[in-house]
Design an enzyme around this catalytic site. Sequence first.
Site, PDB file in Angstrom:
ATOM      1  N   SER A  12       3.012   2.897  -3.918  1.00  0.00           N
ATOM      2  CA  SER A  12       1.730   2.363  -4.419  1.00  0.00           C
ATOM      3  C   SER A  12       1.887   0.960  -3.972  1.00  0.00           C
ATOM      4  CB  SER A  12       1.969   2.135  -5.955  1.00  0.00           C
ATOM      5  OG  SER A  12       2.122   3.417  -6.518  1.00  0.00           O
ATOM      6  N   CYS A  13       0.756   0.450  -4.258  1.00  0.00           N
ATOM      7  CA  CYS A  13       0.402  -0.959  -3.704  1.00  0.00           C
ATOM      8  C   CYS A  13       1.443  -2.010  -4.279  1.00  0.00           C
ATOM      9  CB  CYS A  13      -0.871  -1.158  -4.353  1.00  0.00           C
ATOM     10  SG  CYS A  13      -1.326  -2.906  -4.016  1.00  0.00           S
ATOM     11  N   PRO A  14       2.043  -2.912  -3.455  1.00  0.00           N
ATOM     12  CA  PRO A  14       1.572  -3.256  -2.423  1.00  0.00           C
ATOM     13  C   PRO A  14       2.178  -2.589  -1.067  1.00  0.00           C
ATOM     14  CG  PRO A  14       3.032  -4.755  -2.739  1.00  0.00           C
ATOM     15  CD  PRO A  14       2.849  -3.648  -3.871  1.00  0.00           C
TER      16      PRO A  14
END
Length: 75
Positions: A12-14
């Site tokens: 997942s981000c980042p």
Amino acid sequence: MSKTVLNVTGLSCPLPVLHAQKAMKGLPPGAVVEIQATDPAVVQDIDAYCRSSGSALISQREEGGVFTVEIRKGG
């Protein structure tokens, strides 16, 4: 020129962008990196990275929940 494929599915981000930055660091200008991710935010995040780094977003697509983004390193 060859293409580097970066599989960051499940992250997942980042993290996808951080992995892309690290992969781009060692490549010459003009090199292409294909990023495969399952986080839908990857398209926007990579676009922002390209604008800030001088790289170019050259393609994006989604198939079966996997987002594939290709970028070319600026120089």
